[in-house]
Design a protein around this motif. Structure first.
Motif, PDB file in Angstrom:
ATOM      1  N   THR A  59       0.795  -1.240   0.000  1.00  0.00           N
ATOM      2  CA  THR A  59       0.000   0.000   0.000  1.00  0.00           C
ATOM      3  C   THR A  59       0.825   1.287   0.000  1.00  0.00           C
ATOM      4  N   TYR A  60       2.139   1.169   0.088  1.00  0.00           N
ATOM      5  CA  TYR A  60       2.917   2.412   0.224  1.00  0.00           C
ATOM      6  C   TYR A  60       3.048   3.138  -1.114  1.00  0.00           C
ATOM      7  N   HIS A  61       2.173   4.096  -1.338  1.00  0.00           N
ATOM      8  CA  HIS A  61       2.217   4.901  -2.566  1.00  0.00           C
ATOM      9  C   HIS A  61       3.160   6.072  -2.341  1.00  0.00           C
ATOM     10  N   TYR A 304      -0.054  10.617  15.006  1.00  0.00           N
ATOM     11  CA  TYR A 304      -0.145  11.366  13.748  1.00  0.00           C
ATOM     12  C   TYR A 304       0.724  10.681  12.698  1.00  0.00           C
ATOM     13  N   GLY A 305       0.093  10.004  11.723  1.00  0.00           N
ATOM     14  CA  GLY A 305       0.836   9.300  10.676  1.00  0.00           C
ATOM     15  C   GLY A 305       0.960   7.821  10.997  1.00  0.00           C
ATOM     16  N   ALA A 306       0.292   6.986  10.199  1.00  0.00           N
ATOM     17  CA  ALA A 306       0.350   5.531  10.397  1.00  0.00           C
ATOM     18  C   ALA A 306       1.548   4.992   9.615  1.00  0.00           C
ATOM     19  N   THR A 307       2.724   5.099  10.207  1.00  0.00           N
ATOM     20  CA  THR A 307       3.956   4.774   9.482  1.00  0.00           C
ATOM     21  C   THR A 307       4.460   3.377   9.835  1.00  0.00           C
ATOM     22  N   SER A 308       5.314   2.860   8.955  1.00  0.00           N
ATOM     23  CA  SER A 308       5.994   1.592   9.262  1.00  0.00           C
ATOM     24  C   SER A 308       6.841   1.777  10.518  1.00  0.00           C
ATOM     25  N   LYS A 309       7.439   2.965  10.620  1.00  0.00           N
ATOM     26  CA  LYS A 309       8.295   3.245  11.777  1.00  0.00           C
ATOM     27  C   LYS A 309       7.510   3.122  13.081  1.00  0.00           C
ATOM     28  N   SER A 310       6.270   3.647  13.070  1.00  0.00           N
ATOM     29  CA  SER A 310       5.497   3.587  14.319  1.00  0.00           C
ATOM     30  C   SER A 310       5.078   2.156  14.654  1.00  0.00           C
ATOM     31  N   THR A 328      -4.220   8.993  13.035  1.00  0.00           N
ATOM     32  CA  THR A 328      -4.761   9.661  11.843  1.00  0.00           C
ATOM     33  C   THR A 328      -3.746   9.530  10.709  1.00  0.00           C
ATOM     34  N   ASP A 329      -4.260   9.312   9.507  1.00  0.00           N
ATOM     35  CA  ASP A 329      -3.370   9.215   8.343  1.00  0.00           C
ATOM     36  C   ASP A 329      -4.133   9.634   7.097  1.00  0.00           C
ATOM     37  N   THR A 330      -3.403  10.345   6.218  1.00  0.00           N
ATOM     38  CA  THR A 330      -4.033  10.861   5.001  1.00  0.00           C
ATOM     39  C   THR A 330      -4.199   9.784   3.919  1.00  0.00           C
ATOM     40  N   THR A 331      -3.551   8.626   4.082  1.00  0.00           N
ATOM     41  CA  THR A 331      -3.601   7.578   3.053  1.00  0.00           C
ATOM     42  C   THR A 331      -4.919   6.818   3.139  1.00  0.00           C
ATOM     43  N   ASP A 333      -5.982   4.116   1.750  1.00  0.00           N
ATOM     44  CA  ASP A 333      -5.857   2.654   1.894  1.00  0.00           C
ATOM     45  C   ASP A 333      -5.711   2.215   3.353  1.00  0.00           C
ATOM     46  N   LYS A 334      -5.178   3.093   4.179  1.00  0.00           N
ATOM     47  CA  LYS A 334      -4.937   2.718   5.589  1.00  0.00           C
ATOM     48  C   LYS A 334      -6.148   3.038   6.471  1.00  0.00           C
ATOM     49  N   GLN A 335      -6.959   3.990   6.032  1.00  0.00           N
ATOM     50  CA  GLN A 335      -8.099   4.431   6.861  1.00  0.00           C
ATOM     51  C   GLN A 335      -9.131   3.312   6.994  1.00  0.00           C
ATOM     52  N   VAL A 370       6.866  19.813   7.946  1.00  0.00           N
ATOM     53  CA  VAL A 370       5.636  19.922   7.131  1.00  0.00           C
ATOM     54  C   VAL A 370       4.420  19.894   8.065  1.00  0.00           C
ATOM     55  N   ILE A 371       4.432  18.977   9.009  1.00  0.00           N
ATOM     56  CA  ILE A 371       3.271  18.781   9.887  1.00  0.00           C
ATOM     57  C   ILE A 371       3.098  19.973  10.828  1.00  0.00           C
ATOM     58  N   MET A 372       4.196  20.456  11.391  1.00  0.00           N
ATOM     59  CA  MET A 372       4.114  21.615  12.301  1.00  0.00           C
ATOM     60  C   MET A 372       3.524  22.829  11.580  1.00  0.00           C
ATOM     61  N   ASN A 373       3.935  23.007  10.304  1.00  0.00           N
ATOM     62  CA  ASN A 373       3.412  24.146   9.535  1.00  0.00           C
ATOM     63  C   ASN A 373       1.926  23.997   9.274  1.00  0.00           C
ATOM     64  N   LYS A 374       1.514  22.736   9.081  1.00  0.00           N
ATOM     65  CA  LYS A 374       0.125  22.463   8.729  1.00  0.00           C
ATOM     66  C   LYS A 374      -0.799  22.558   9.949  1.00  0.00           C
ATOM     67  N   GLU A 375      -0.267  22.250  11.114  1.00  0.00           N
ATOM     68  CA  GLU A 375      -1.122  22.090  12.296  1.00  0.00           C
ATOM     69  C   GLU A 375      -0.947  23.216  13.322  1.00  0.00           C
TER      70      GLU A 375
HETATM   71  P1  TMP Z   1       6.556   7.406   5.743  1.00  0.00           P
HETATM   72  O1  TMP Z   1       7.226   8.041   6.912  1.00  0.00           O
HETATM   73  O2  TMP Z   1       6.752   5.924   5.727  1.00  0.00           O
HETATM   74  O3  TMP Z   1       6.888   8.105   4.461  1.00  0.00           O
HETATM   75  O4  TMP Z   1       4.966   7.538   5.925  1.00  0.00           O
HETATM   76  C1  TMP Z   1       4.361   8.741   6.222  1.00  0.00           C
HETATM   77  C2  TMP Z   1       2.913   8.468   6.556  1.00  0.00           C
HETATM   78  O5  TMP Z   1       2.386   9.599   7.234  1.00  0.00           O
HETATM   79  C3  TMP Z   1       2.014   8.240   5.351  1.00  0.00           C
HETATM   80  O6  TMP Z   1       1.132   7.162   5.604  1.00  0.00           O
HETATM   81  C4  TMP Z   1       1.221   9.526   5.213  1.00  0.00           C
HETATM   82  C5  TMP Z   1       1.202  10.039   6.619  1.00  0.00           C
HETATM   83  N1  TMP Z   1       1.125  11.499   6.721  1.00  0.00           N
HETATM   84  C6  TMP Z   1      -0.029  12.083   7.234  1.00  0.00           C
HETATM   85  O7  TMP Z   1      -0.977  11.388   7.605  1.00  0.00           O
HETATM   86  N2  TMP Z   1      -0.092  13.448   7.311  1.00  0.00           N
HETATM   87  C7  TMP Z   1       0.941  14.251   6.905  1.00  0.00           C
HETATM   88  O8  TMP Z   1       0.837  15.478   6.998  1.00  0.00           O
HETATM   89  C8  TMP Z   1       2.148  13.629   6.401  1.00  0.00           C
HETATM   90  C9  TMP Z   1       3.305  14.472   5.955  1.00  0.00           C
HETATM   91  C10 TMP Z   1       2.196  12.246   6.328  1.00  0.00           C
END
Ligand code: TMP
Length: 396
Positions: A59-61, A304-310, A328-331, A333-335, A370-375
């Motif tokens: 799913t990682y686009h 904030y961000g459903a990452t592989s790292k998390s 929360t995640d903008t992708t 496919d993950k929601q 990016v996130i700090m600027n957005k939020e």
């Molecule tokens: P990555 O660290 O593996 O590139 O994944 C980043 C994930 O964080 C990806 O699923 C999208 C999500 N994300 C948000 O939900 N909001 C954001 O503002 C950003 C920058 C990333």
């Protein structure tokens, strides 16, 4: 000889967000990390079968992230100007082309892609780029040479570190590279991970985390020469590695500078990794106790961000729904799915990032700016972020 220095416990497939009915037969493996005394390479002790991670359900686009889109556009431009300034016919191959985020900047007539995830291979084939839906190895490299001739640029981003057999990988590149061709690849930097304590770079897909020191040795023994290194900010600190066939290029000073920096940090010594492991253990204790005390204060914590790292952090630290309400995640496919291993629900930011949130754990810490600027609204109303990089801390 390989020496183990870190045990991150049972871990699932980091990027496989699940539906509820998939919980019962979820796959787990032991995430242990080893240092090879001879090559200085840092790798996972147990590799996960590539087919389990990279298949038609991946799913990682890459292109969903605007900063990454820009990153690859600029990279393509820089490489073309540097290695093909007169715009001559130039054969390009990308290993691990994902959704075409990099190759879309090149002419489909002489650009080939390799992508084992069927969904993405179809996408780039449809875009007009001949895509081999296969894993990279010497057999595939022979086939591509027969069909298309040698390549002037072989590129890979966040892919070579996924491949278990690096000798075969580099031999495959050497056999396919034209005499003055260049092999450019970027992957997370071991030095940056060690400096920042970002142990969450370690998950199933990252079979190795590269130092320049280890790459120098591995490339050399496979007939390739490291010619330049760029230190990048992306993905929490990466290195872009430039490689040529032996004696074809003058070696840039950045190679010796990087080797020197890594030596002064101690990346060639096992003891450095033992110190890192202690830091990781402390990070876990600090994060869990901070989250627990915030919870006791009645705060609502989300991620904030459903990452592989998390995935690595949550499974190593045993963080589940009792501490973090949801991610929360903008992708898209993950929601509606659940995080691997500890099964925290994932929702869209529109649904979940609202006034009720007090604390947001920064799963996507690599996009902090990016996130700090957005939020700004969140932090202005008293919301706080929490991160574990470089140490556990809250900020707004
Ligand atoms: P990555 O660290 O593996 O590139 O994944 C980043 C994930 O964080 C990806 O699923 C999208 C999500 N994300 C948000 O939900 N909001 C954001 O503002 C950003 C920058 C990333």
């Amino acid at each position: 000889m390989k020496q183990e220095f870190l045990d991150l416990g049972k871990q699932p497939i980091a990027n496989r967000f699940l539906t509820k009915d998939e919980f019962d037969d979820e796959f787990f493996f032991d995430l242990k990390v080893v240092f090879d005394k001879e090559t200085k390479l840092v790798s996972l002790k147990e590799f996960v079968a590539p087919e389990m991670m990279f298949n038609e359900n991946y799913t990682y686009h890459s292109s969903t992230s605007y900063p990454m889109k820009e990153h690859f556009r600029k990279t393509a431009e820089m490489i073309s100007i540097t290695y093909n300034p007169f715009n001559n016919p130039f054969n390009v191959l990308e290993i691990g082309s994902n959704d075409g985020i990099f190759i879309r900047n090149f002419n489909p007539d002489n650009t080939i892609a390799v992508e084992p995830c069927g969904n993405f291979a179809k996408m780039t084939n449809d875009m007009g780029y001949k895509t081999y839906d296969k894993f990279w190895n010497t057999d595939l490299s022979k086939l591509i040479k027969q069909n298309h001739g040698k390549m002037d640029l072989i590129y890979a981003a966040n892919c070579i570190c996924h491949i278990h057999n690096l000798d075969d990988t580099f031999k495959a590149v050497r056999d396919l590279l034209s005499n003055d061709g260049v092999f450019v690849f970027e992957d997370p930097s071991l030095l940056r991970m060690m400096e920042r304590g970002s142990y969450d770079q370690l998950y199933d897909e990252h079979a190795h985390i590269f130092s320049v020191t280890a790459l120098d040795r591995l490339l050399e023994r496979n007939g390739l020469t490291l010619i330049k290194v760029d230190n990048l900010l992306v993905h929490g600190g990466s290195n872009r590695i430039y490689v040529g066939l032996k004696d074809r290029y003058v070696v840039d000073n950045s190679v010796s500078n990087n080797l020197m920096n890594e030596k002064s940090f101690g990346l060639d010594r096992f003891e450095t990794y033992q110190v890192f492991a202690e830091r990781v253990n402390k990070s876990k204790n600090d994060l869990v106790s901070t989250l627990k005390s915030l919870k006791l204060e009645g705060k609502k914590i989300i991620s904030y961000g459903a990452t592989s790292k998390s995935t690595t952090v949550f499974n190593y630290c045993g963080i589940d729904n009792s501490l973090i309400d949801y991610i929360t995640d903008t992708t898209e496919d993950k929601q509606g799915k659940y995080s691997p291993g500890t099964h925290i629900p994932v929702v869209s930011p529109d649904e979940g990032f609202d006034e009720s949130v007090d604390i947001a754990y920064l799963g996507a810490w690599n996009f902090k700016d990016v996130i700090m600027n957005k939020e700004i609204e969140f932090t202005q109303r008293g919301g706080k972020f929490i991160t574990h990089v470089p140490q556990v801390m809250m900020f707004s």
